[in-house]
Write an enzyme that holds these catalytic residues in place. Structure first.
Site: not given
Ligand code: GUN
Length: 295
Positions: A54, A98, A121
């Site tokens: 990211k 996360q 998200d």
């Molecule tokens: N862990 C796995 N996929 C995601 C996601 O799309 N967002 C977040 N914040 N954590 C994750």
């Protein structure tokens, strides 16, 4: 028959180029880049990789990223304090905590504390509610990436029968909601599907899946979807990223599935890159929402 590959990686690159241009315009208009703050608690290896991807994608698009690391022993209150600090930092446009969080932390409480205007998200109940009413502010990254991929490959969903396997808050549930709506941000042709949401208690899952024009596997079980579950010529979207002794494996048995499907996403290089890409779009969108004058 051998299915056509849906090249998520290539489509991601195309979208990221478009995002970069929009970010440059944003910087020209506002004198500063959009800012994404990621909160990483503990040292789960997969989460570290995702967060690094990211950060790199942000850098490519001209988005500023911040990484806030907290120890694996952090309590709900410790993580909440960080989220509140980021909510109150005007420069930060998007906040991403996360997942998964360590067991002792209450994910619900923490995700609910994120300012809905910074919730890139789209996990906050405010944003989930707006999605369910068909008037989203942000779309969750993985389902949004899937719709973008289908659209860009000329695969419309309107009138189609869609089977989503897996009812997670991150993928399955929002995916089902979005495709069943009357409209989408990409037009009515990318909504208006007849959706069946299957899960671990579904009876006759194979025969339900086998009727679907579009099959979306998001159940988190390696090679769960076998060829008998795929309608000949169907579009098969594999959201799974399962770490096994054989390496990274999707939720679909790719080698046999591709002989039945008409279109199929690979793992890796399918849905994964799109998730990161749509996060960039959401961060830009958050920055735009927050920079609007209050009237
Ligand atoms: N862990 C796995 N996929 C995601 C996601 O799309 N967002 C977040 N914040 N954590 C994750």
């Amino acid at each position: 028959m051998s299915a056509k590959l849906l090249d998520g990686k290539g489509i991601s690159k195309e979208i990221q180029k478009e995002t970069k241009v929009k970010v440059e315009q944003f910087i020209a208009d506002h004198g500063q880049p959009p800012v994404l703050a990621a909160v990483l608690v503990g040292d789960d290896p997969a989460s570290q990789v995702y967060v690094r991807n990211k950060e790199r994608a942000c850098a490519r698009a001209g988005i500023e990223s911040q990484l806030h690391r907290l120890p694996a022993t952090s309590t709900t209150e410790d993580i909440l304090a960080k989220v509140i600090e980021l909510n109150e930092t005007p420069k930060v446009n998007g906040i991403l905590v996360q997942l998964p969080l360590p067991e002792q932390a209450d994910s619900r409480v923490i995700l609910d504390a994120i300012d809905p205007q910074k919730d890139v998200d789209a996990f906050h109940p405010h944003n989930v509610g707006l999605i369910s009413q068909g008037r989203p502010q942000f779309l969750p990254c993985t389902p949004h990436g899937i719709v973008q991929m289908l659209k860009r490959c000329g695969l419309e969903t309107t009138g189609k029968s869609v089977c989503v396997i897996g009812r997670s808050d991150i993928v399955g549930k929002p995916m089902a909601m979005m495709l069943g709506q009357k409209n989408s941000n990409l037009g009515p042709e990318m909504a208006n599907a007849t959706v069946t949401l299957c899960h671990s208690r579904t009876q006759n899952l194979a025969s339900i899946a086998q009727q679907a024009d579009i099959l979306i596997a998001a159940i988190g079980r390696p090679n769960f979807v076998t060829p008998d579950m795929i309608k000949p010529g169907a579009v098969v979207v594999d959201v799974g990223i399962n770490r096994t002794d054989q390496g990274l494996v999707g939720d679909v048995d790719f080698d046999s599935g591709k002989e039945v499907a008409g279109f199929i996403t690979p793992v890796p290089g399918g849905v994964g890159p799109l998730t990161v890409t749509m996060l960039l779009e959401n961060t830009l969108m958050a920055a735009m929402i927050q920079s609007k004058p209050i009237v």
